[in-house]
Design a protein around this motif. Structure first.
Motif, PDB file in Angstrom:
ATOM      1  N   GLY A   1       0.771  -1.239   0.000  1.00 19.27           N
ATOM      2  CA  GLY A   1       0.000   0.000   0.000  1.00 19.27           C
ATOM      3  C   GLY A   1       0.801   1.289   0.000  1.00 19.27           C
ATOM      4  N   PRO A   2       1.806   1.434   0.867  1.00 19.37           N
ATOM      5  CA  PRO A   2       2.530   2.708   0.932  1.00 19.37           C
ATOM      6  C   PRO A   2       3.256   3.112  -0.351  1.00 19.37           C
ATOM      7  CG  PRO A   2       2.910   1.435   2.921  1.00 19.37           C
ATOM      8  CD  PRO A   2       2.191   0.536   1.955  1.00 19.37           C
ATOM      9  N   VAL A   3       3.509   2.171  -1.255  1.00 22.81           N
ATOM     10  CA  VAL A   3       4.192   2.500  -2.505  1.00 22.81           C
ATOM     11  C   VAL A   3       3.316   3.413  -3.366  1.00 22.81           C
ATOM     12  CG1 VAL A   3       5.100   1.537  -4.673  1.00 22.81           C
ATOM     13  CG2 VAL A   3       5.537   0.365  -2.500  1.00 22.81           C
ATOM     14  N   PHE A   4       2.016   3.184  -3.326  1.00 21.69           N
ATOM     15  CA  PHE A   4       1.069   3.929  -4.160  1.00 21.69           C
ATOM     16  C   PHE A   4       0.841   5.325  -3.589  1.00 21.69           C
ATOM     17  CE2 PHE A   4       0.267  -0.441  -5.160  1.00 21.69           C
ATOM     18  CZ  PHE A   4       0.010  -0.428  -6.520  1.00 21.69           C
ATOM     19  N   GLY A   5       1.010   6.325  -4.439  1.00 18.50           N
ATOM     20  CA  GLY A   5       0.750   7.694  -4.036  1.00 18.50           C
ATOM     21  C   GLY A   5       1.884   8.347  -3.263  1.00 18.50           C
ATOM     22  N   GLU A   6       2.976   7.639  -3.035  1.00 18.85           N
ATOM     23  CA  GLU A   6       4.127   8.242  -2.351  1.00 18.85           C
ATOM     24  C   GLU A   6       4.734   9.292  -3.277  1.00 18.85           C
ATOM     25  OE1 GLU A   6       6.686   9.712  -0.183  1.00 18.85           O
ATOM     26  OE2 GLU A   6       5.632   8.061   0.804  1.00 18.85           O
TER      27      GLU A   6
ATOM     28  N   GLY B   1       7.512   6.487 -10.681  1.00 16.98           N
ATOM     29  CA  GLY B   1       6.637   6.245  -9.530  1.00 16.98           C
ATOM     30  C   GLY B   1       5.365   7.047  -9.540  1.00 16.98           C
ATOM     31  N   ARG B   2       5.340   8.126 -10.315  1.00 11.42           N
ATOM     32  CA  ARG B   2       4.126   8.942 -10.371  1.00 11.42           C
ATOM     33  C   ARG B   2       2.955   8.149 -10.933  1.00 11.42           C
ATOM     34  NH1 ARG B   2       8.160  10.593 -12.772  1.00 11.42           N
ATOM     35  NH2 ARG B   2       7.282  10.394 -14.845  1.00 11.42           N
ATOM     36  N   ARG B   3       3.221   7.075 -11.630  1.00 15.06           N
ATOM     37  CA  ARG B   3       2.151   6.269 -12.233  1.00 15.06           C
ATOM     38  C   ARG B   3       1.484   5.325 -11.231  1.00 15.06           C
ATOM     39  NH1 ARG B   3       0.865   7.247 -17.739  1.00 15.06           N
ATOM     40  NH2 ARG B   3       2.610   8.400 -18.613  1.00 15.06           N
ATOM     41  N   LEU B   4       2.041   5.222 -10.032  1.00 12.47           N
ATOM     42  CA  LEU B   4       1.467   4.391  -8.973  1.00 12.47           C
ATOM     43  C   LEU B   4       0.717   5.330  -8.034  1.00 12.47           C
ATOM     44  CD1 LEU B   4       4.598   2.163  -8.298  1.00 12.47           C
ATOM     45  CD2 LEU B   4       2.622   1.616  -9.732  1.00 12.47           C
ATOM     46  N   GLY B   5      -0.565   5.549  -8.311  1.00 13.47           N
ATOM     47  CA  GLY B   5      -1.307   6.604  -7.641  1.00 13.47           C
ATOM     48  C   GLY B   5      -2.274   6.152  -6.574  1.00 13.47           C
ATOM     49  N   ARG B   6      -2.712   7.146  -5.817  1.00  8.04           N
ATOM     50  CA  ARG B   6      -3.745   6.983  -4.796  1.00  8.04           C
ATOM     51  C   ARG B   6      -4.757   8.100  -5.046  1.00  8.04           C
ATOM     52  NH1 ARG B   6      -3.971   4.134  -0.118  1.00  8.04           N
ATOM     53  NH2 ARG B   6      -1.784   3.520  -0.350  1.00  8.04           N
ATOM     54  N   CYS B   7      -6.037   7.779  -5.005  1.00  9.35           N
ATOM     55  CA  CYS B   7      -7.104   8.726  -5.324  1.00  9.35           C
ATOM     56  C   CYS B   7      -6.973  10.009  -4.498  1.00  9.35           C
ATOM     57  CB  CYS B   7      -8.460   8.068  -5.070  1.00  9.35           C
ATOM     58  SG  CYS B   7      -9.852   9.062  -5.645  1.00  9.35           S
ATOM     59  N   ASP B   8      -7.146  11.159  -5.160  1.00  6.20           N
ATOM     60  CA  ASP B   8      -7.051  12.468  -4.514  1.00  6.20           C
ATOM     61  C   ASP B   8      -8.327  12.886  -3.788  1.00  6.20           C
ATOM     62  OD1 ASP B   8      -4.431  13.015  -5.152  1.00  6.20           O
ATOM     63  OD2 ASP B   8      -4.887  14.499  -6.699  1.00  6.20           O
ATOM     64  N   ARG B   9      -9.405  12.134  -3.925  1.00  7.18           N
ATOM     65  CA  ARG B   9     -10.644  12.527  -3.241  1.00  7.18           C
ATOM     66  C   ARG B   9     -10.504  12.227  -1.757  1.00  7.18           C
ATOM     67  NH1 ARG B   9     -15.373  10.379  -1.375  1.00  7.18           N
ATOM     68  NH2 ARG B   9     -14.963   8.315  -2.213  1.00  7.18           N
TER      69      ARG B   9
ATOM     70  N   ARG C   1      -1.346  12.086 -15.954  1.00  8.90           N
ATOM     71  CA  ARG C   1      -1.856  13.104 -15.040  1.00  8.90           C
ATOM     72  C   ARG C   1      -3.104  12.659 -14.288  1.00  8.90           C
ATOM     73  NH1 ARG C   1      -1.512  18.761 -18.027  1.00  8.90           N
ATOM     74  NH2 ARG C   1      -2.883  19.179 -16.287  1.00  8.90           N
ATOM     75  N   ARG C   2      -3.344  11.395 -14.220  1.00  9.78           N
ATOM     76  CA  ARG C   2      -4.520  10.887 -13.514  1.00  9.78           C
ATOM     77  C   ARG C   2      -4.415  11.234 -12.029  1.00  9.78           C
ATOM     78  NH1 ARG C   2      -6.413   4.550 -13.584  1.00  9.78           N
ATOM     79  NH2 ARG C   2      -8.049   4.766 -12.035  1.00  9.78           N
ATOM     80  N   ARG C   3      -5.545  11.643 -11.428  1.00 12.60           N
ATOM     81  CA  ARG C   3      -5.559  12.004 -10.010  1.00 12.60           C
ATOM     82  C   ARG C   3      -6.588  11.212  -9.210  1.00 12.60           C
ATOM     83  NH1 ARG C   3      -7.441  17.518  -9.945  1.00 12.60           N
ATOM     84  NH2 ARG C   3      -7.456  17.197  -7.714  1.00 12.60           N
ATOM     85  N   PHE C   4      -7.505  10.563  -9.892  1.00  8.64           N
ATOM     86  CA  PHE C   4      -8.600   9.899  -9.200  1.00  8.64           C
ATOM     87  C   PHE C   4      -8.689   8.435  -9.617  1.00  8.64           C
ATOM     88  CE2 PHE C   4      -9.646  14.386  -9.640  1.00  8.64           C
ATOM     89  CZ  PHE C   4      -9.825  14.731  -8.316  1.00  8.64           C
ATOM     90  N   CYS C   5      -9.269   7.629  -8.738  1.00 14.43           N
ATOM     91  CA  CYS C   5      -9.391   6.197  -9.017  1.00 14.43           C
ATOM     92  C   CYS C   5     -10.451   5.909 -10.065  1.00 14.43           C
ATOM     93  CB  CYS C   5      -9.701   5.439  -7.725  1.00 14.43           C
ATOM     94  SG  CYS C   5     -11.317   5.831  -7.004  1.00 14.43           S
TER      95      CYS C   5
ATOM     96  N   CYS D   1     -15.234   9.440  -8.568  1.00 18.92           N
ATOM     97  CA  CYS D   1     -14.512  10.253  -7.579  1.00 18.92           C
ATOM     98  C   CYS D   1     -14.146  11.612  -8.170  1.00 18.92           C
ATOM     99  CB  CYS D   1     -13.261   9.528  -7.079  1.00 18.92           C
ATOM    100  SG  CYS D   1     -13.611   8.388  -5.722  1.00 18.92           S
ATOM    101  N   ALA D   2     -13.700  11.640  -9.412  1.00 20.23           N
ATOM    102  CA  ALA D   2     -13.365  12.910 -10.055  1.00 20.23           C
ATOM    103  C   ALA D   2     -14.605  13.802 -10.116  1.00 20.23           C
ATOM    104  CB  ALA D   2     -12.814  12.665 -11.456  1.00 20.23           C
ATOM    105  N   ASN D   3     -15.754  13.239 -10.472  1.00 18.27           N
ATOM    106  CA  ASN D   3     -16.995  14.015 -10.554  1.00 18.27           C
ATOM    107  C   ASN D   3     -17.386  14.574  -9.194  1.00 18.27           C
ATOM    108  OD1 ASN D   3     -17.240  13.642 -13.297  1.00 18.27           O
ATOM    109  ND2 ASN D   3     -18.624  11.887 -13.104  1.00 18.27           N
ATOM    110  N   ARG D   4     -17.255  13.763  -8.142  1.00 16.34           N
ATOM    111  CA  ARG D   4     -17.604  14.248  -6.801  1.00 16.34           C
ATOM    112  C   ARG D   4     -16.765  15.460  -6.420  1.00 16.34           C
ATOM    113  NH1 ARG D   4     -17.755   8.324  -4.537  1.00 16.34           N
ATOM    114  NH2 ARG D   4     -19.915   7.827  -4.981  1.00 16.34           N
ATOM    115  N   VAL D   5     -15.460  15.377  -6.671  1.00 17.84           N
ATOM    116  CA  VAL D   5     -14.564  16.489  -6.339  1.00 17.84           C
ATOM    117  C   VAL D   5     -14.894  17.715  -7.181  1.00 17.84           C
ATOM    118  CG1 VAL D   5     -12.153  17.264  -6.445  1.00 17.84           C
ATOM    119  CG2 VAL D   5     -12.705  15.036  -5.473  1.00 17.84           C
ATOM    120  N   ASN D   6     -15.121  17.523  -8.467  1.00 19.07           N
ATOM    121  CA  ASN D   6     -15.424  18.649  -9.349  1.00 19.07           C
ATOM    122  C   ASN D   6     -16.763  19.297  -9.022  1.00 19.07           C
ATOM    123  OD1 ASN D   6     -12.989  18.400 -10.705  1.00 19.07           O
ATOM    124  ND2 ASN D   6     -13.833  16.939 -12.174  1.00 19.07           N
TER     125      ASN D   6
END
Length: 173
Positions: A58-63, A126-134, A149-153, A157-162
């Motif tokens: 888990g910690p690898v993602f989004g670090e 490593g930027r490609r191993l992401g964790r949702c920004d919501r 440039r993906r930020r959401f899972c 989730c992207a719609n909720r934030v927007n």
């Protein structure tokens, strides 16, 4: 973005394990089979081992700190018996293996996920191993978008934030 099929498969299995909520043997077997691991039968003890492994992945993602992310991946590789080699078995094209085909399913899953994350780090950053920004969503993902440039899972989730940002702007007027 296209990972090679094997490295991407290992990284995708890592994300699936981290996101999993059901670690019953049938659920784990289905997940391992979906990610193309052969002989995927697991006992409840092995499913528990994979749950613990998922917590390590888990910690690898989004670090955001690359040095930290590299250290985390190297720590995963240190505890596996991974020794990469090329194989062409069961009618498949030549591909990279991170494990002995004779190893048990837990060792094969650990070796595959650690190797897949190492390949994702090495070939896609490593930027490609992401964790949702919501806020409140901890889902991890592999960013396979063209521009990385993906930020959401998910679109949800992207719609909720927007929508929340739009409402906040509307109220501020």
């Amino acid at each position: 973005m296209h990972f090679n099929a094997y490295g991407g498969n290992g990284a995708a299995l890592a994300a699936a394990l981290v996101n999993a909520t059901d670690f019953s043997p049938p659920a784990v077997e289905a997940m391992l089979t979906e990610h193309r691991l052969l002989r995927a039968a697991v006992t409840s003890g092995q499913a528990g081992e994979l749950r613990a492994w998922a917590r390590r992945l888990g910690p690898v993602f989004g670090e955001l700190d690359q040095d930290t992310q590299i250290r985390l991946v190297n720590e995963l590789l240190d505890v596996t018996a991974s020794k990469p080699y090329v194989s062409a078995h069961d009618g498949r094209e030549p591909h990279l293996h991170f494990f002995s085909v004779d190893a048990d399913i837990v060792a094969r899953a650990k070796d595959t996920t650690a190797g897949g994350l190492a390949m994702a780090m090495s070939f896609a950053g490593g930027r490609r191993l992401g964790r949702c920004d919501r806020d409140g969503c901890g889902v991890v993902y592999i960013d396979t978008s063209r521009n990385g440039r993906r930020r959401f899972c998910s679109p949800a989730c992207a719609n909720r934030v927007n929508v929340a940002a739009h409402r906040a702007r509307s109220l501020a007027r």
